[in-house]
Design an enzyme around this catalytic site. Structure first.
Site, mmCIF file in Angstrom:
data_model
loop_
_atom_site.group_PDB
_atom_site.id
_atom_site.type_symbol
_atom_site.label_atom_id
_atom_site.label_comp_id
_atom_site.label_asym_id
_atom_site.label_seq_id
_atom_site.Cartn_x
_atom_site.Cartn_y
_atom_site.Cartn_z
ATOM 1 C CD GLU A 73 -7.064 -6.244 3.253
ATOM 2 O OE1 GLU A 73 -7.152 -6.122 2.014
ATOM 3 O OE2 GLU A 73 -6.408 -5.474 3.974
ATOM 4 C CG ASN A 88 -1.805 1.148 1.363
ATOM 5 O OD1 ASN A 88 -1.383 2.289 1.152
ATOM 6 N ND2 ASN A 88 -3.054 0.925 1.711
ATOM 7 C CG HIS A 122 -8.244 4.200 0.936
ATOM 8 N ND1 HIS A 122 -8.420 4.054 2.288
ATOM 9 C CD2 HIS A 122 -9.453 4.576 0.449
ATOM 10 C CE1 HIS A 122 -9.675 4.340 2.610
ATOM 11 N NE2 HIS A 122 -10.326 4.670 1.499
ATOM 12 N NE ARG A 148 -9.484 8.515 4.286
ATOM 13 C CZ ARG A 148 -9.738 7.656 5.279
ATOM 14 N NH1 ARG A 148 -8.973 6.590 5.446
ATOM 15 N NH2 ARG A 148 -10.729 7.857 6.107
ATOM 16 C CG HIS A 181 -5.424 -1.493 9.417
ATOM 17 N ND1 HIS A 181 -4.916 -0.839 10.498
ATOM 18 C CD2 HIS A 181 -6.018 -0.542 8.649
ATOM 19 C CE1 HIS A 181 -5.209 0.446 10.407
ATOM 20 N NE2 HIS A 181 -5.859 0.654 9.292
ATOM 21 N N GLY A 182 -1.861 -2.441 9.779
ATOM 22 C CA GLY A 182 -0.928 -2.307 10.901
ATOM 23 C C GLY A 182 0.153 -3.370 10.971
ATOM 24 C CD GLU A 231 -7.517 0.086 1.298
ATOM 25 O OE1 GLU A 231 -7.853 1.034 2.017
ATOM 26 O OE2 GLU A 231 -6.504 -0.580 1.474
ATOM 27 C CG HIS A 253 1.851 3.710 8.779
ATOM 28 N ND1 HIS A 253 2.542 3.502 9.946
ATOM 29 C CD2 HIS A 253 1.781 5.060 8.617
ATOM 30 C CE1 HIS A 253 2.852 4.668 10.485
ATOM 31 N NE2 HIS A 253 2.404 5.627 9.695
ATOM 32 N NE ARG A 312 -7.733 11.547 5.388
ATOM 33 C CZ ARG A 312 -8.271 10.986 6.483
ATOM 34 N NH1 ARG A 312 -7.552 10.189 7.239
ATOM 35 N NH2 ARG A 312 -9.515 11.225 6.821
ATOM 36 C CG ASP A 331 -3.108 4.665 0.729
ATOM 37 O OD1 ASP A 331 -3.138 4.513 -0.505
ATOM 38 O OD2 ASP A 331 -3.976 4.201 1.497
ATOM 39 C CG HIS A 332 0.784 6.286 4.786
ATOM 40 N ND1 HIS A 332 -0.083 7.291 5.144
ATOM 41 C CD2 HIS A 332 0.187 5.122 5.134
ATOM 42 C CE1 HIS A 332 -1.152 6.755 5.711
ATOM 43 N NE2 HIS A 332 -1.021 5.444 5.720
ATOM 44 C CB THR A 377 -5.734 4.659 9.423
ATOM 45 O OG1 THR A 377 -5.634 3.596 8.477
ATOM 46 C CG2 THR A 377 -5.766 4.058 10.821
ATOM 47 C CB THR A 378 -9.552 1.779 7.234
ATOM 48 O OG1 THR A 378 -9.096 2.458 6.071
ATOM 49 C CG2 THR A 378 -10.921 1.205 6.967
#
Ligand code: PXP
Length: 246
Positions: free
Chosen positions: A155, A11, A47, A49, A194-195, A74, A217, A53, A13-14, A104-105
């Protein structure tokens, strides 16, 4: 559905979060995606959004044009995202709940209580040739409802497991084990995300039903210190270690 090697979806995104901090074009998330692809990522997740963002519309267009590995798009189940997904036709769409104020989600999608809406929504994506994944908590009722809806995969949200401390972590891991096993029993493809980080990934990789992890992340954060390619290779080593693949 039990496979050996777990696919790694990266991912990005960041990378866009850092870019947007200065409002310019650097660093480019598409460049990061291409490096991840070269380093052996099996897919890229981004993702888009509602508030844009991090990832922007033009990032998704460019990812679709330049990647040779699948894009997992996403998105929240909104009309706007449906239009984008059915136009661009990513390999898959992962539907997530989205709240404006969250960092975050934060939790899984409530498939049980949004059954009829999602039923219609998913058929529109499927008709456009987009495979659908639902991001849910490891909860049997949510899994059952996802299967009934005809989702191609789910997921399972690993956030509660990652955030849990001490003996609570084992409890959360057991929820993931039970959820993944239930998916296996009803022949529903199951992913996790996630995480996840170097510390938490091995135990989840040991759960045989998981076929894909989506991780962002931590990978982007760690890449600041050692580079994205090294980070992806090290994550892959740990995923394989969990699966006992040499
Ligand atoms: N999977 C889903 C559905 C997510 O929403 C996210 C976060 O955007 C991830 C995986 C990746 O989570 P993280 O960035 O914490 O690794």
């Amino acid at each position: 559905m039990i496979t050996n090697k777990i696919r790694l979806g990266v991912n990005i995104d960041h990378v866009a979060t850092v870019r947007n901090a200065r409002g310019g074009i650097y660093p480019d998330p598409v460049k990061a995606a291409l490096i991840a692809q070269k380093a052996g990522a099996d897919g890229i997740t981004a993702h888009l959004r509602e508030d844009r963002r991090h990832i922007k519309d033009h990032d998704i267009e460019k990812l679709m044009a330049e990647l040779t590995i699948p894009l997992n798009f996403e998105m929240a189940a909104t009309e706007e995202m449906l239009k984008i997904a059915t136009r661009l036709k990513p390999a898959s769409s992962c539907i997530v709940p989205e709240k404006r104020e969250e960092l975050t989600t934060e939790g899984g999608l409530d498939v049980v209580n949004n059954f009829n809406y999602l039923n219609e929504y998913i058929s529109k994506l499927n008709s456009a040739g987009v495979s659908v994944s639902l991001f849910i908590d490891p909860d049997v009722e949510q899994i059952k409802a996802s299967k009934e809806l005809g989702a191609d995969k789910v997921e399972l949200h690993t956030g509660s497991y990652v955030d849990a401390k001490g003996s609570c972590r084992e409890v959360e891991l057991e929820r993931l084990r039970a959820g993944a096993k239930f998916c296996g029993n009803i022949d529903l493809e199951v992913h996790a995300g996630h995480g996840l980080n170097y510390e938490t990934v091995i135990a989840v990789a040991k759960i045989p039903e998981f076929t894909e992890f989506n991780i962002g992340h931590f990978l982007i954060g760690e890449s600041i210190f050692v580079g994205l390619e090294r980070t992806i290779l090290d994550m892959r080593i740990l995923m394989d270690k969990g699966r006992e693949i040499n």
